[in-house]
Scaffold this motif. Structure first.
Motif, PDB file in Angstrom:
ATOM      1  N   MET A 254       0.100  -3.831   2.602  1.00 19.31           N
ATOM      2  CA  MET A 254       1.463  -3.474   2.171  1.00 19.31           C
ATOM      3  C   MET A 254       1.761  -2.094   2.724  1.00 19.31           C
ATOM      4  O   MET A 254       0.962  -1.171   2.571  1.00 19.31           O
ATOM      5  CB  MET A 254       1.581  -3.496   0.654  1.00 19.31           C
ATOM      6  N   ALA A 255       2.920  -1.962   3.382  1.00 21.01           N
ATOM      7  CA  ALA A 255       3.285  -0.681   3.981  1.00 21.01           C
ATOM      8  C   ALA A 255       4.795  -0.539   4.026  1.00 21.01           C
ATOM      9  O   ALA A 255       5.511  -1.514   4.256  1.00 21.01           O
ATOM     10  CB  ALA A 255       2.722  -0.571   5.394  1.00 21.01           C
TER      11      ALA A 255
ATOM     12  N   SER B  65       3.311   3.506   9.096  1.00 22.59           N
ATOM     13  CA  SER B  65       3.204   3.520   7.638  1.00 22.59           C
ATOM     14  C   SER B  65       3.752   4.853   7.145  1.00 22.59           C
ATOM     15  O   SER B  65       3.146   5.901   7.373  1.00 22.59           O
ATOM     16  CB  SER B  65       1.745   3.340   7.208  1.00 22.59           C
ATOM     17  N   VAL B  66       4.901   4.819   6.494  1.00 28.24           N
ATOM     18  CA  VAL B  66       5.599   6.029   6.070  1.00 28.24           C
ATOM     19  C   VAL B  66       4.950   6.604   4.812  1.00 28.24           C
ATOM     20  O   VAL B  66       4.727   5.884   3.841  1.00 28.24           O
ATOM     21  CB  VAL B  66       7.088   5.718   5.796  1.00 28.24           C
ATOM     22  N   ARG B  67       4.662   7.893   4.850  1.00 28.86           N
ATOM     23  CA  ARG B  67       4.211   8.627   3.666  1.00 28.86           C
ATOM     24  C   ARG B  67       5.223   9.706   3.295  1.00 28.86           C
ATOM     25  O   ARG B  67       5.400  10.036   2.144  1.00 28.86           O
ATOM     26  CB  ARG B  67       2.842   9.279   3.918  1.00 28.86           C
TER      27      ARG B  67
ATOM     28  N   PHE C  86       6.753  -4.022   4.185  1.00 31.70           N
ATOM     29  CA  PHE C  86       6.034  -5.158   4.757  1.00 31.70           C
ATOM     30  C   PHE C  86       4.898  -5.552   3.814  1.00 31.70           C
ATOM     31  O   PHE C  86       4.192  -4.685   3.298  1.00 31.70           O
ATOM     32  CB  PHE C  86       5.446  -4.767   6.113  1.00 31.70           C
ATOM     33  N   THR C  87       4.734  -6.840   3.600  1.00 36.75           N
ATOM     34  CA  THR C  87       3.665  -7.336   2.726  1.00 36.75           C
ATOM     35  C   THR C  87       2.977  -8.529   3.370  1.00 36.75           C
ATOM     36  O   THR C  87       3.639  -9.481   3.780  1.00 36.75           O
ATOM     37  CB  THR C  87       4.234  -7.755   1.350  1.00 36.75           C
ATOM     38  N   ARG C  88       1.657  -8.448   3.474  1.00 34.90           N
ATOM     39  CA  ARG C  88       0.836  -9.570   3.950  1.00 34.90           C
ATOM     40  C   ARG C  88       0.124 -10.153   2.728  1.00 34.90           C
ATOM     41  O   ARG C  88      -0.489  -9.417   1.952  1.00 34.90           O
ATOM     42  CB  ARG C  88      -0.190  -9.102   4.983  1.00 34.90           C
ATOM     43  N   ILE C  89       0.199 -11.463   2.592  1.00 28.74           N
ATOM     44  CA  ILE C  89      -0.278 -12.136   1.382  1.00 28.74           C
ATOM     45  C   ILE C  89      -1.313 -13.186   1.731  1.00 28.74           C
ATOM     46  O   ILE C  89      -1.150 -13.930   2.704  1.00 28.74           O
ATOM     47  CB  ILE C  89       0.902 -12.808   0.652  1.00 28.74           C
TER      48      ILE C  89
ATOM     49  N   LYS D 246       0.949  -4.899  -6.164  1.00 39.36           N
ATOM     50  CA  LYS D 246       0.611  -3.704  -5.396  1.00 39.36           C
ATOM     51  C   LYS D 246       1.853  -2.826  -5.318  1.00 39.36           C
ATOM     52  O   LYS D 246       2.972  -3.307  -5.451  1.00 39.36           O
ATOM     53  CB  LYS D 246       0.126  -4.067  -3.987  1.00 39.36           C
ATOM     54  N   SER D 247       1.632  -1.534  -5.086  1.00 36.81           N
ATOM     55  CA  SER D 247       2.713  -0.574  -4.999  1.00 36.81           C
ATOM     56  C   SER D 247       2.429   0.416  -3.866  1.00 36.81           C
ATOM     57  O   SER D 247       1.266   0.768  -3.649  1.00 36.81           O
ATOM     58  CB  SER D 247       2.844   0.169  -6.331  1.00 36.81           C
TER      59      SER D 247
END
Length: 135
Positions: A34-35, A48-50, A63-66, A128-129
């Motif tokens: 997740m990003a 991946s933004v921080r 984006f989420t990979r499941i 997830k978060s």
């Protein structure tokens, strides 16, 4: 005697078939990646933004990979927050054992603060978060 053994074996076989055909539960979903990203290219996040400036992007993507059991047909929800206040919500399908999806959040100047995007299953459980800061 043979008849009762046959019925017992047949019952056990039918039970296995029913269990294997049962729909996946929302709790069976696993987020493997997740990003929050500035762009999706060929179905994948480019970064991946921080921390980011609100004036440098028009939109961000979560984006989420499941990973899920075979035959999964359910949904997940992305809920976007700024400073703990919900600002957006998107529901997306999950229709397979290896699934990718993303939501888009338009960004406006002045939306600075502590952000997060949560992925929730169909039951509303947070899977997830991801947190990030917008300047």
């Amino acid at each position: 005697m043979i008849h009762s053994r046959f019925l017992g074996a047949l019952s056990a076989a039918l039970l296995l078939i029913v269990i294997s055909q049962a729909p996946a539960l929302a709790s069976d979903l696993k987020i493997t990646e997740m990003a929050v990203t500035t762009k999706i290219v060929k179905g994948n996040p480019i970064d991946s933004v921080r921390r980011i400036s609100s004036s440098s992007v028009k939109a961000l993507y979560c984006f989420t990979r499941i990973s899920a059991p075979a035959g999964t047909d359910t949904t997940i929800k992305h809920v976007w927050y700024i400073n703990d206040e919900q600002v957006a919500e998107d529901t997306m399908p999950v229709k397979g054992s290896h699934w990718r999806t993303y939501s888009r959040k338009g960004m406006e100047k002045g939306q600075s603060g502590e952000w997060r995007c949560e992925a929730l299953d169909a039951d509303g459980t947070v899977l997830k978060s991801v947190s990030f800061r917008v300047n």
